[in-house]
Design a protein around this motif. Structure first.
Motif, PDB file in Angstrom:
ATOM      1  N   VAL A  22       0.837  -1.202   0.000  1.00  0.00           N
ATOM      2  CA  VAL A  22       0.000   0.000   0.000  1.00  0.00           C
ATOM      3  C   VAL A  22       0.869   1.248   0.000  1.00  0.00           C
ATOM      4  CG1 VAL A  22      -1.730   1.295   1.302  1.00  0.00           C
ATOM      5  CG2 VAL A  22      -1.915  -1.175   1.115  1.00  0.00           C
ATOM      6  N   PHE A  23       1.949   1.231   0.768  1.00  0.00           N
ATOM      7  CA  PHE A  23       2.852   2.380   0.800  1.00  0.00           C
ATOM      8  C   PHE A  23       3.492   2.624  -0.559  1.00  0.00           C
ATOM      9  CE2 PHE A  23       7.018   4.347   1.512  1.00  0.00           C
ATOM     10  CZ  PHE A  23       6.617   5.507   2.156  1.00  0.00           C
ATOM     11  N   ALA A  24       3.854   1.557  -1.256  1.00  0.00           N
ATOM     12  CA  ALA A  24       4.447   1.698  -2.582  1.00  0.00           C
ATOM     13  C   ALA A  24       3.445   2.271  -3.582  1.00  0.00           C
ATOM     14  CB  ALA A  24       4.966   0.352  -3.077  1.00  0.00           C
ATOM     15  N   GLU A  25       2.168   1.990  -3.384  1.00  0.00           N
ATOM     16  CA  GLU A  25       1.140   2.476  -4.318  1.00  0.00           C
ATOM     17  C   GLU A  25       0.666   3.885  -3.982  1.00  0.00           C
ATOM     18  OE1 GLU A  25      -1.244   2.589  -7.514  1.00  0.00           O
ATOM     19  OE2 GLU A  25       0.046   0.890  -7.072  1.00  0.00           O
ATOM     20  N   LYS A  26       0.343   4.138  -2.724  1.00  0.00           N
ATOM     21  CA  LYS A  26      -0.318   5.385  -2.342  1.00  0.00           C
ATOM     22  C   LYS A  26       0.540   6.319  -1.507  1.00  0.00           C
ATOM     23  CE  LYS A  26      -4.317   6.091  -2.283  1.00  0.00           C
ATOM     24  NZ  LYS A  26      -5.047   7.068  -3.048  1.00  0.00           N
ATOM     25  N   GLY A  27       1.595   5.814  -0.880  1.00  0.00           N
ATOM     26  CA  GLY A  27       2.376   6.646   0.026  1.00  0.00           C
ATOM     27  C   GLY A  27       1.748   6.623   1.410  1.00  0.00           C
ATOM     28  N   CYS A  28       2.058   7.633   2.196  1.00  0.00           N
ATOM     29  CA  CYS A  28       1.582   7.691   3.584  1.00  0.00           C
ATOM     30  C   CYS A  28       0.226   8.407   3.623  1.00  0.00           C
ATOM     31  CB  CYS A  28       2.611   8.410   4.450  1.00  0.00           C
ATOM     32  SG  CYS A  28       2.291   8.257   6.197  1.00  0.00           S
ATOM     33  N   THR A  29      -0.836   7.641   3.434  1.00  0.00           N
ATOM     34  CA  THR A  29      -2.193   8.180   3.433  1.00  0.00           C
ATOM     35  C   THR A  29      -3.044   7.404   4.428  1.00  0.00           C
ATOM     36  OG1 THR A  29      -2.898   6.692   1.670  1.00  0.00           O
ATOM     37  CG2 THR A  29      -2.016   8.818   0.988  1.00  0.00           C
ATOM     38  N   SER A  30      -4.322   7.721   4.456  1.00  0.00           N
ATOM     39  CA  SER A  30      -5.227   7.011   5.354  1.00  0.00           C
ATOM     40  C   SER A  30      -5.365   5.540   4.951  1.00  0.00           C
ATOM     41  CB  SER A  30      -6.603   7.680   5.379  1.00  0.00           C
ATOM     42  OG  SER A  30      -7.169   7.665   4.087  1.00  0.00           O
ATOM     43  N   ALA A  31      -5.168   5.239   3.665  1.00  0.00           N
ATOM     44  CA  ALA A  31      -5.227   3.843   3.220  1.00  0.00           C
ATOM     45  C   ALA A  31      -4.134   3.017   3.896  1.00  0.00           C
ATOM     46  CB  ALA A  31      -5.097   3.759   1.703  1.00  0.00           C
ATOM     47  N   LEU A  32      -2.982   3.621   4.117  1.00  0.00           N
ATOM     48  CA  LEU A  32      -1.894   2.922   4.805  1.00  0.00           C
ATOM     49  C   LEU A  32      -2.276   2.636   6.256  1.00  0.00           C
ATOM     50  CD1 LEU A  32       1.019   1.834   4.773  1.00  0.00           C
ATOM     51  CD2 LEU A  32       1.747   4.120   5.465  1.00  0.00           C
ATOM     52  N   CYS A  33      -2.888   3.608   6.918  1.00  0.00           N
ATOM     53  CA  CYS A  33      -3.315   3.398   8.309  1.00  0.00           C
ATOM     54  C   CYS A  33      -4.360   2.300   8.410  1.00  0.00           C
ATOM     55  CB  CYS A  33      -3.856   4.704   8.880  1.00  0.00           C
ATOM     56  SG  CYS A  33      -2.617   5.996   9.034  1.00  0.00           S
ATOM     57  N   VAL A  34      -5.315   2.291   7.486  1.00  0.00           N
ATOM     58  CA  VAL A  34      -6.339   1.244   7.477  1.00  0.00           C
ATOM     59  C   VAL A  34      -5.696  -0.111   7.244  1.00  0.00           C
ATOM     60  CG1 VAL A  34      -8.321   0.352   6.184  1.00  0.00           C
ATOM     61  CG2 VAL A  34      -8.195   2.777   6.771  1.00  0.00           C
ATOM     62  N   ASN A  35      -4.726  -0.171   6.332  1.00  0.00           N
ATOM     63  CA  ASN A  35      -4.078  -1.439   6.041  1.00  0.00           C
ATOM     64  C   ASN A  35      -3.252  -1.932   7.221  1.00  0.00           C
ATOM     65  OD1 ASN A  35      -1.686  -3.129   4.714  1.00  0.00           O
ATOM     66  ND2 ASN A  35      -3.566  -3.300   3.504  1.00  0.00           N
ATOM     67  N   ILE A  36      -2.597  -1.051   7.917  1.00  0.00           N
ATOM     68  CA  ILE A  36      -1.843  -1.464   9.112  1.00  0.00           C
ATOM     69  C   ILE A  36      -2.789  -2.045  10.149  1.00  0.00           C
ATOM     70  CG2 ILE A  36      -0.503  -0.585  11.065  1.00  0.00           C
ATOM     71  CD1 ILE A  36       0.835   1.362   9.067  1.00  0.00           C
ATOM     72  N   LEU A  37      -3.924  -1.407  10.344  1.00  0.00           N
ATOM     73  CA  LEU A  37      -4.911  -1.917  11.294  1.00  0.00           C
ATOM     74  C   LEU A  37      -5.434  -3.282  10.876  1.00  0.00           C
ATOM     75  CD1 LEU A  37      -6.678  -1.423  13.804  1.00  0.00           C
ATOM     76  CD2 LEU A  37      -8.346  -0.383  12.276  1.00  0.00           C
ATOM     77  N   LEU A  38      -5.755  -3.432   9.583  1.00  0.00           N
ATOM     78  CA  LEU A  38      -6.241  -4.726   9.100  1.00  0.00           C
ATOM     79  C   LEU A  38      -5.171  -5.811   9.215  1.00  0.00           C
ATOM     80  CD1 LEU A  38      -8.266  -3.627   5.975  1.00  0.00           C
ATOM     81  CD2 LEU A  38      -9.172  -4.666   8.055  1.00  0.00           C
ATOM     82  N   THR A  39      -3.923  -5.455   8.988  1.00  0.00           N
ATOM     83  CA  THR A  39      -2.839  -6.432   9.101  1.00  0.00           C
ATOM     84  C   THR A  39      -2.635  -6.861  10.551  1.00  0.00           C
ATOM     85  OG1 THR A  39      -1.792  -5.456   7.161  1.00  0.00           O
ATOM     86  CG2 THR A  39      -0.426  -6.890   8.519  1.00  0.00           C
ATOM     87  N   ILE A  40      -2.819  -5.936  11.468  1.00  0.00           N
ATOM     88  CA  ILE A  40      -2.718  -6.289  12.888  1.00  0.00           C
ATOM     89  C   ILE A  40      -3.845  -7.254  13.273  1.00  0.00           C
ATOM     90  CG2 ILE A  40      -2.980  -5.357  15.232  1.00  0.00           C
ATOM     91  CD1 ILE A  40      -1.434  -2.883  14.252  1.00  0.00           C
ATOM     92  N   LEU A  41      -5.036  -7.015  12.721  1.00  0.00           N
ATOM     93  CA  LEU A  41      -6.174  -7.884  13.022  1.00  0.00           C
ATOM     94  C   LEU A  41      -6.048  -9.253  12.370  1.00  0.00           C
ATOM     95  CD1 LEU A  41      -9.070  -5.296  12.751  1.00  0.00           C
ATOM     96  CD2 LEU A  41      -8.109  -6.297  14.818  1.00  0.00           C
ATOM     97  N   GLY A  42      -5.325  -9.323  11.266  1.00  0.00           N
ATOM     98  CA  GLY A  42      -5.128 -10.588  10.572  1.00  0.00           C
ATOM     99  C   GLY A  42      -4.403 -10.344   9.272  1.00  0.00           C
ATOM    100  N   TRP A  43      -3.513 -11.250   8.918  1.00  0.00           N
ATOM    101  CA  TRP A  43      -2.698 -11.058   7.730  1.00  0.00           C
ATOM    102  C   TRP A  43      -3.532 -11.070   6.452  1.00  0.00           C
ATOM    103  CZ3 TRP A  43      -1.361 -14.664   3.803  1.00  0.00           C
ATOM    104  CH2 TRP A  43      -0.345 -14.245   2.955  1.00  0.00           C
TER     105      TRP A  43
END
Length: 57
Positions: A22-43
């Motif tokens: 996500v970081f490679a595609e969008k950079g540091c945006t809200s999408a990155l924060c959402v993805n980090i949260l989803l990754t913490i909840l499950g890979w």
């Protein structure tokens, strides 16, 4: 929606560590924060979200 050669590398990053894809595609945006949260909840939710972001943009 055309896929580029660099998208292949983003998909590999998304499988290894979803926030990197996500970081490679969008950079540091809200999408990155959402993805980090989803990754913490499950890979798998993190990977699905990363694929969605890469394919959408």
């Amino acid at each position: 929606m055309a896929l580029t050669f660099t998208d292949a590398f983003k998909f590999v990053l998304a499988i290894i560590m979803p926030p990197l894809g996500v970081f490679a595609e969008k950079g540091c945006t809200s999408a990155l924060c959402v993805n980090i949260l989803l990754t913490i909840l499950g890979w798998i939710p993190g990977v699905i979200h990363a694929f969605y972001i890469i394919l959408r943009y």
